[in-house]
Design a protein around this motif. Structure first.
Motif, PDB file in Angstrom:
ATOM      1  N   LYS A  99       0.815  -1.205   0.000  1.00  0.00           N
ATOM      2  CA  LYS A  99       0.000   0.000   0.000  1.00  0.00           C
ATOM      3  C   LYS A  99       0.850   1.256   0.000  1.00  0.00           C
ATOM      4  O   LYS A  99       1.879   1.341   0.662  1.00  0.00           O
TER       5      LYS A  99
ATOM      6  N   PHE B  33      -5.559  -2.219  -6.849  1.00  0.00           N
ATOM      7  CA  PHE B  33      -5.785  -1.249  -5.785  1.00  0.00           C
ATOM      8  C   PHE B  33      -6.904  -0.292  -6.181  1.00  0.00           C
ATOM      9  O   PHE B  33      -7.040   0.068  -7.337  1.00  0.00           O
ATOM     10  N   TRP B  34      -7.668   0.139  -5.208  1.00  0.00           N
ATOM     11  CA  TRP B  34      -8.648   1.217  -5.391  1.00  0.00           C
ATOM     12  C   TRP B  34      -8.266   2.376  -4.475  1.00  0.00           C
ATOM     13  O   TRP B  34      -8.086   2.205  -3.269  1.00  0.00           O
ATOM     14  N   TYR B  35      -8.153   3.581  -5.085  1.00  0.00           N
ATOM     15  CA  TYR B  35      -7.863   4.802  -4.353  1.00  0.00           C
ATOM     16  C   TYR B  35      -8.972   5.808  -4.610  1.00  0.00           C
ATOM     17  O   TYR B  35      -9.633   5.778  -5.638  1.00  0.00           O
ATOM     18  N   ARG B  36      -9.118   6.732  -3.681  1.00  0.00           N
ATOM     19  CA  ARG B  36     -10.053   7.837  -3.842  1.00  0.00           C
ATOM     20  C   ARG B  36      -9.279   9.131  -3.624  1.00  0.00           C
ATOM     21  O   ARG B  36      -8.435   9.223  -2.720  1.00  0.00           O
ATOM     22  N   GLN B  37      -9.589  10.134  -4.454  1.00  0.00           N
ATOM     23  CA  GLN B  37      -8.909  11.416  -4.322  1.00  0.00           C
ATOM     24  C   GLN B  37      -9.915  12.543  -4.209  1.00  0.00           C
ATOM     25  O   GLN B  37     -10.785  12.711  -5.067  1.00  0.00           O
ATOM     26  N   LEU B  43      -5.139  11.684  -1.800  1.00  0.00           N
ATOM     27  CA  LEU B  43      -5.251  10.313  -2.296  1.00  0.00           C
ATOM     28  C   LEU B  43      -5.286   9.344  -1.127  1.00  0.00           C
ATOM     29  O   LEU B  43      -4.383   9.307  -0.312  1.00  0.00           O
ATOM     30  N   GLU B  44      -6.343   8.526  -1.072  1.00  0.00           N
ATOM     31  CA  GLU B  44      -6.486   7.558   0.010  1.00  0.00           C
ATOM     32  C   GLU B  44      -6.701   6.175  -0.574  1.00  0.00           C
ATOM     33  O   GLU B  44      -7.474   6.012  -1.508  1.00  0.00           O
ATOM     34  N   LEU B  45      -6.053   5.181   0.024  1.00  0.00           N
ATOM     35  CA  LEU B  45      -6.270   3.813  -0.389  1.00  0.00           C
ATOM     36  C   LEU B  45      -7.568   3.305   0.226  1.00  0.00           C
ATOM     37  O   LEU B  45      -7.783   3.418   1.436  1.00  0.00           O
ATOM     38  N   TYR B  48      -7.351  -3.208  -1.508  1.00  0.00           N
ATOM     39  CA  TYR B  48      -6.576  -3.839  -2.553  1.00  0.00           C
ATOM     40  C   TYR B  48      -6.671  -5.358  -2.480  1.00  0.00           C
ATOM     41  O   TYR B  48      -6.972  -5.930  -1.437  1.00  0.00           O
ATOM     42  N   TYR B  90     -12.036   8.400  -8.400  1.00  0.00           N
ATOM     43  CA  TYR B  90     -11.666   7.073  -7.936  1.00  0.00           C
ATOM     44  C   TYR B  90     -10.673   6.478  -8.937  1.00  0.00           C
ATOM     45  O   TYR B  90     -10.951   6.358 -10.122  1.00  0.00           O
ATOM     46  N   CYS B  92      -8.092   3.309  -9.995  1.00  0.00           N
ATOM     47  CA  CYS B  92      -7.706   1.919  -9.892  1.00  0.00           C
ATOM     48  C   CYS B  92      -6.245   1.825 -10.313  1.00  0.00           C
ATOM     49  O   CYS B  92      -5.803   2.559 -11.198  1.00  0.00           O
TER      50      CYS B  92
END
Lengths: 112, 114
Positions: A99, B33-37, B43-45, B48, B90, B92
């Motif tokens: 991560k 992985f999936w993140y959100r901004q 940017l946050e995880l 995954y 979002y 990936c």
């Protein structure tokens, strides 16, 4: 929480070297330093990573201090397309610890 | 030139509606992985997967978010019901193995919940 500290913004003249600093004073022995960048409206892009030796690839150079508490990303000849937010990330490089924890990064503006 | 693809690129929906975002990782990559901004949080995880099994979803609100990998070529992120605070981009990303050096990010899905 991100384990790195970066200046919020920097400017650089086109054609000159851009030196982006990063502090990671609490880095542990098995943690690597990674750099990513994010050009406006795009997904982040990997640049380079290192453990303790200096590293160079086609995009940039990474200089890590001997005590590993700080590093510098060097773009040797910055172009306008290098304008982006640059993220310095510390992370373990082993299975199950992939991560990335992004901080606020440094907004680099390359000026003509 | 192998790339991570995401659909849709933009989604506008109303509060309470279900939203599904899709990601096609790079062929052969087994970590997704999936993140959100957002402007506020950066940017946050969110979650995954490796080999389609979830490894970490601690960053994902469990009450309304779910992430799955129905097969090796498709990852989905679902929000039900959506709320205005879910408005974000979002991303990936996929990676080639257990000691992934590089995560390859997709172009993102810009979600707006009205």
């Amino acid at each position: 929480d991100a384990k790195t500290t970066q200046p919020p913004s920097m400017d650089c003249a086109e054609g000159r070297a851009a030196n982006l600093p990063c502090n990671h004073s609490t880095i542990s022995g098995n943690e690597y330093v990674y750099w990513y960048r994010q050009i406006h409206s795009q997904g982040p892009q990997y640049i380079i990573h290192g453990l303790k030796n200096n590293e160079t690839n086609e995009m940039a150079s990474l200089i890590i201090t001997e005590d590993r508490k700080s590093s510098t990303l060097i773009l040797p000849h910055a172009t306008l397309r290098d304008t982006a937010v640059y993220y310095c990330i510390v992370r373990l490089r082993q299975g199950g610890s992939e991560k990335l924890v992004f901080g606020k990064g440094t907004k680099l503006t390359v000026n003509p | 030139d192998a790339r991570v693809t995401q659909t849709p690129r933009d989604k506008v929906t109303e509060m309470g509606q279900e939203v599904t975002m899709r990601c096609q990782p790079i062929l052969g990559h087994n970590t997704v992985f999936w993140y959100r901004q957002t402007m506020m949080q950066g940017l946050e995880l969110l979650a995954y997967f490796r080999n389609r099994a979830p490894l970490d979803d601690s960053g994902m609100p469990k009450d309304r978010f779910s992430a799955e990998m129905p097969d090796a070529t498709l990852a989905t992120l679902k929000i039900q019901p959506s709320e205005p605070r879910d408005s974000a981009v979002y991303f990936c990303a996929s990676g080639p193995g257990s000691s992934t050096d590089t995560q390859y990010f997709g172009p993102g899905t810009r979600l707006t919940v009205l």
